[in-house]
Design a protein around this motif. Sequence first.
Motif, PDB file in Angstrom:
ATOM      1  N   ALA A  54      -5.980   4.677  -4.441  1.00 51.85           N
ATOM      2  CA  ALA A  54      -5.630   4.193  -5.772  1.00 51.85           C
ATOM      3  C   ALA A  54      -4.129   4.338  -6.018  1.00 51.85           C
ATOM      4  O   ALA A  54      -3.485   5.266  -5.517  1.00 51.85           O
ATOM      5  CB  ALA A  54      -6.416   4.963  -6.831  1.00 51.85           C
ATOM      6  N   GLN A  55      -3.590   3.424  -6.812  1.00 46.26           N
ATOM      7  CA  GLN A  55      -2.158   3.455  -7.100  1.00 46.26           C
ATOM      8  C   GLN A  55      -1.717   4.759  -7.769  1.00 46.26           C
ATOM      9  O   GLN A  55      -0.701   5.351  -7.372  1.00 46.26           O
ATOM     10  CB  GLN A  55      -1.784   2.255  -7.972  1.00 46.26           C
ATOM     11  CG  GLN A  55      -0.304   2.216  -8.357  1.00 46.26           C
ATOM     12  CD  GLN A  55       0.024   1.017  -9.217  1.00 46.26           C
ATOM     13  OE1 GLN A  55      -0.618  -0.023  -9.120  1.00 46.26           O
ATOM     14  NE2 GLN A  55       1.009   1.163 -10.076  1.00 46.26           N
ATOM     15  N   PRO A  56      -2.459   5.253  -8.784  1.00 45.35           N
ATOM     16  CA  PRO A  56      -2.047   6.522  -9.407  1.00 45.35           C
ATOM     17  C   PRO A  56      -2.031   7.689  -8.409  1.00 45.35           C
ATOM     18  O   PRO A  56      -1.179   8.574  -8.500  1.00 45.35           O
ATOM     19  CB  PRO A  56      -3.108   6.746 -10.496  1.00 45.35           C
ATOM     20  CG  PRO A  56      -3.625   5.377 -10.794  1.00 45.35           C
ATOM     21  CD  PRO A  56      -3.608   4.654  -9.483  1.00 45.35           C
ATOM     22  N   THR A  57      -2.981   7.658  -7.460  1.00 41.66           N
ATOM     23  CA  THR A  57      -3.025   8.717  -6.448  1.00 41.66           C
ATOM     24  C   THR A  57      -1.764   8.696  -5.596  1.00 41.66           C
ATOM     25  O   THR A  57      -1.148   9.741  -5.330  1.00 41.66           O
ATOM     26  CB  THR A  57      -4.263   8.552  -5.546  1.00 41.66           C
ATOM     27  OG1 THR A  57      -5.435   8.628  -6.353  1.00 41.66           O
ATOM     28  CG2 THR A  57      -4.308   9.637  -4.472  1.00 41.66           C
ATOM     29  N   LEU A  58      -1.358   7.499  -5.160  1.00 43.56           N
ATOM     30  CA  LEU A  58      -0.154   7.382  -4.336  1.00 43.56           C
ATOM     31  C   LEU A  58       1.085   7.817  -5.126  1.00 43.56           C
ATOM     32  O   LEU A  58       1.941   8.548  -4.609  1.00 43.56           O
ATOM     33  CB  LEU A  58       0.011   5.948  -3.833  1.00 43.56           C
ATOM     34  CG  LEU A  58       1.263   5.681  -2.989  1.00 43.56           C
ATOM     35  CD1 LEU A  58       1.304   6.589  -1.761  1.00 43.56           C
ATOM     36  CD2 LEU A  58       1.331   4.214  -2.568  1.00 43.56           C
ATOM     37  N   ILE A 114       4.621   0.044  -5.064  1.00 39.52           N
ATOM     38  CA  ILE A 114       3.546   1.035  -5.119  1.00 39.52           C
ATOM     39  C   ILE A 114       2.176   0.371  -4.962  1.00 39.52           C
ATOM     40  O   ILE A 114       1.312   0.873  -4.230  1.00 39.52           O
ATOM     41  CB  ILE A 114       3.606   1.825  -6.443  1.00 39.52           C
ATOM     42  CG1 ILE A 114       4.783   2.810  -6.416  1.00 39.52           C
ATOM     43  CG2 ILE A 114       2.311   2.597  -6.674  1.00 39.52           C
ATOM     44  CD1 ILE A 114       4.576   3.984  -5.475  1.00 39.52           C
ATOM     45  N   THR A 115       1.974  -0.752  -5.613  1.00 39.46           N
ATOM     46  CA  THR A 115       0.661  -1.410  -5.557  1.00 39.46           C
ATOM     47  C   THR A 115       0.319  -1.833  -4.141  1.00 39.46           C
ATOM     48  O   THR A 115      -0.783  -1.559  -3.638  1.00 39.46           O
ATOM     49  CB  THR A 115       0.633  -2.629  -6.490  1.00 39.46           C
ATOM     50  OG1 THR A 115       0.906  -2.201  -7.828  1.00 39.46           O
ATOM     51  CG2 THR A 115      -0.735  -3.313  -6.446  1.00 39.46           C
ATOM     52  N   ARG A 116       1.269  -2.517  -3.478  1.00 37.61           N
ATOM     53  CA  ARG A 116       1.003  -2.984  -2.117  1.00 37.61           C
ATOM     54  C   ARG A 116       0.847  -1.808  -1.161  1.00 37.61           C
ATOM     55  O   ARG A 116       0.010  -1.846  -0.244  1.00 37.61           O
ATOM     56  CB  ARG A 116       2.128  -3.911  -1.638  1.00 37.61           C
ATOM     57  CG  ARG A 116       2.145  -5.256  -2.344  1.00 37.61           C
ATOM     58  CD  ARG A 116       2.960  -6.278  -1.542  1.00 37.61           C
ATOM     59  NE  ARG A 116       4.334  -5.837  -1.346  1.00 37.61           N
ATOM     60  CZ  ARG A 116       5.337  -6.129  -2.172  1.00 37.61           C
ATOM     61  NH1 ARG A 116       5.109  -6.840  -3.274  1.00 37.61           N
ATOM     62  NH2 ARG A 116       6.565  -5.717  -1.933  1.00 37.61           N
ATOM     63  N   ALA A 117       1.659  -0.766  -1.333  1.00 36.54           N
ATOM     64  CA  ALA A 117       1.557   0.407  -0.461  1.00 36.54           C
ATOM     65  C   ALA A 117       0.198   1.070  -0.626  1.00 36.54           C
ATOM     66  O   ALA A 117      -0.442   1.471   0.357  1.00 36.54           O
ATOM     67  CB  ALA A 117       2.680   1.396  -0.779  1.00 36.54           C
ATOM     68  N   ALA A 118      -0.270   1.212  -1.874  1.00 36.45           N
ATOM     69  CA  ALA A 118      -1.583   1.817  -2.120  1.00 36.45           C
ATOM     70  C   ALA A 118      -2.688   0.988  -1.491  1.00 36.45           C
ATOM     71  O   ALA A 118      -3.638   1.525  -0.896  1.00 36.45           O
ATOM     72  CB  ALA A 118      -1.806   1.975  -3.621  1.00 36.45           C
ATOM     73  N   ALA A 162       5.089   3.452   1.428  1.00 34.21           N
ATOM     74  CA  ALA A 162       5.872   3.058   0.259  1.00 34.21           C
ATOM     75  C   ALA A 162       7.256   2.571   0.655  1.00 34.21           C
ATOM     76  O   ALA A 162       7.779   1.602   0.094  1.00 34.21           O
ATOM     77  CB  ALA A 162       5.983   4.246  -0.707  1.00 34.21           C
ATOM     78  N   ALA A 163       7.861   3.211   1.656  1.00 31.59           N
ATOM     79  CA  ALA A 163       9.182   2.791   2.128  1.00 31.59           C
ATOM     80  C   ALA A 163       9.117   1.427   2.806  1.00 31.59           C
ATOM     81  O   ALA A 163      10.078   0.655   2.779  1.00 31.59           O
ATOM     82  CB  ALA A 163       9.736   3.834   3.094  1.00 31.59           C
ATOM     83  N   ARG A 164       7.997   1.141   3.423  1.00 31.85           N
ATOM     84  CA  ARG A 164       7.824  -0.155   4.090  1.00 31.85           C
ATOM     85  C   ARG A 164       7.591  -1.281   3.088  1.00 31.85           C
ATOM     86  O   ARG A 164       8.203  -2.346   3.157  1.00 31.85           O
ATOM     87  CB  ARG A 164       6.645  -0.077   5.063  1.00 31.85           C
ATOM     88  CG  ARG A 164       6.377  -1.380   5.828  1.00 31.85           C
ATOM     89  CD  ARG A 164       5.207  -1.234   6.789  1.00 31.85           C
ATOM     90  NE  ARG A 164       3.959  -0.959   6.079  1.00 31.85           N
ATOM     91  CZ  ARG A 164       3.312   0.194   6.115  1.00 31.85           C
ATOM     92  NH1 ARG A 164       3.797   1.203   6.808  1.00 31.85           N
ATOM     93  NH2 ARG A 164       2.176   0.356   5.450  1.00 31.85           N
TER      94      ARG A 164
END
Length: 295
Positions: free
Chosen positions: A29-33, A19-23, A13-15
């Motif tokens: 899944a995005q909600p999980t992240l 949120i979408t791209r990190a997931a 997520a920091a990179r």
Amino acid sequence: MIETRLLQYFLAAARELNITRAAESLYIAQPTLSRQLMELEQQLGKQLFIRGKRKLTLTEEGEFLRGRAQEILDLIDNTEAAFRTEETNLSGHITIGCGETIAMDKITNILADFHHKYPDVKFHTYSGDADSILDRLDKGLVDIGLLLGPIRQEKYDYLNLHQKDVFGLLMPEDCKLACQESINIDQLKSLPMILAEQTFSGHQELEWFGADYSVMNVVATYSLIYNATFLVERGIGYALCLDKLVNTQGRNLTFRPIVPELSVDLYIVTKKYQTFSPAAKIFLQMVQEKLEKGI
């Protein structure tokens, strides 16, 4: 205790700062992240991200954790690699922290021989000034430091490479001093000087050479010489640096040695009582053997 999985999620997520791209990069899944990141913040009791509509922004605490999280995961990777190593098929990682020095040419010759013999070992280099390298050595993030001496502290072991680096003055090619073949050390007192930051941290004090930097006109400092070259080109000052580090060709730069000669020895520095990985241990043995043979 923070799970390494959460640190990996946080770094993704920091990179990406999204949120979408990190997931997607983590294949979850995005909600999980989102839920895992909130769990991490609750566990630490600190907000790590400022959440915008399309972009994440790291808070001050988030910036701090990003550096520490990467260090933790690197240590875990290196430790696991060391345990996977078998003597019949040496593998793993060797991390070397390097100051700016032409001695890297000598070290890379040894690295080439080592790589030919043990091709499964991966090398990592970290470039920085003495303070940053010693800090990473203390934290176990580098196995070996390659530094200019003397840096005599009891918690380190030193292996002299029997090679020296010579100091000189980097100056504009069109300045009056460039007409001289060398620069007398007494001339430094009357010049606007650009000095290495480590000069003021006890690692390269000019008193070794009989020069008192307290009476010098220091107009700027640098950690690594590359950025300082632009200050020199613009006539801001003269940089005290090591020979052969700056390619002056095609630039308004030239280098002149200082007389009497200012030089320092080069050392491989390791943490005392350090337990090395099999790969790092065998590499250091190879370095020692080559030094004993004068190679």
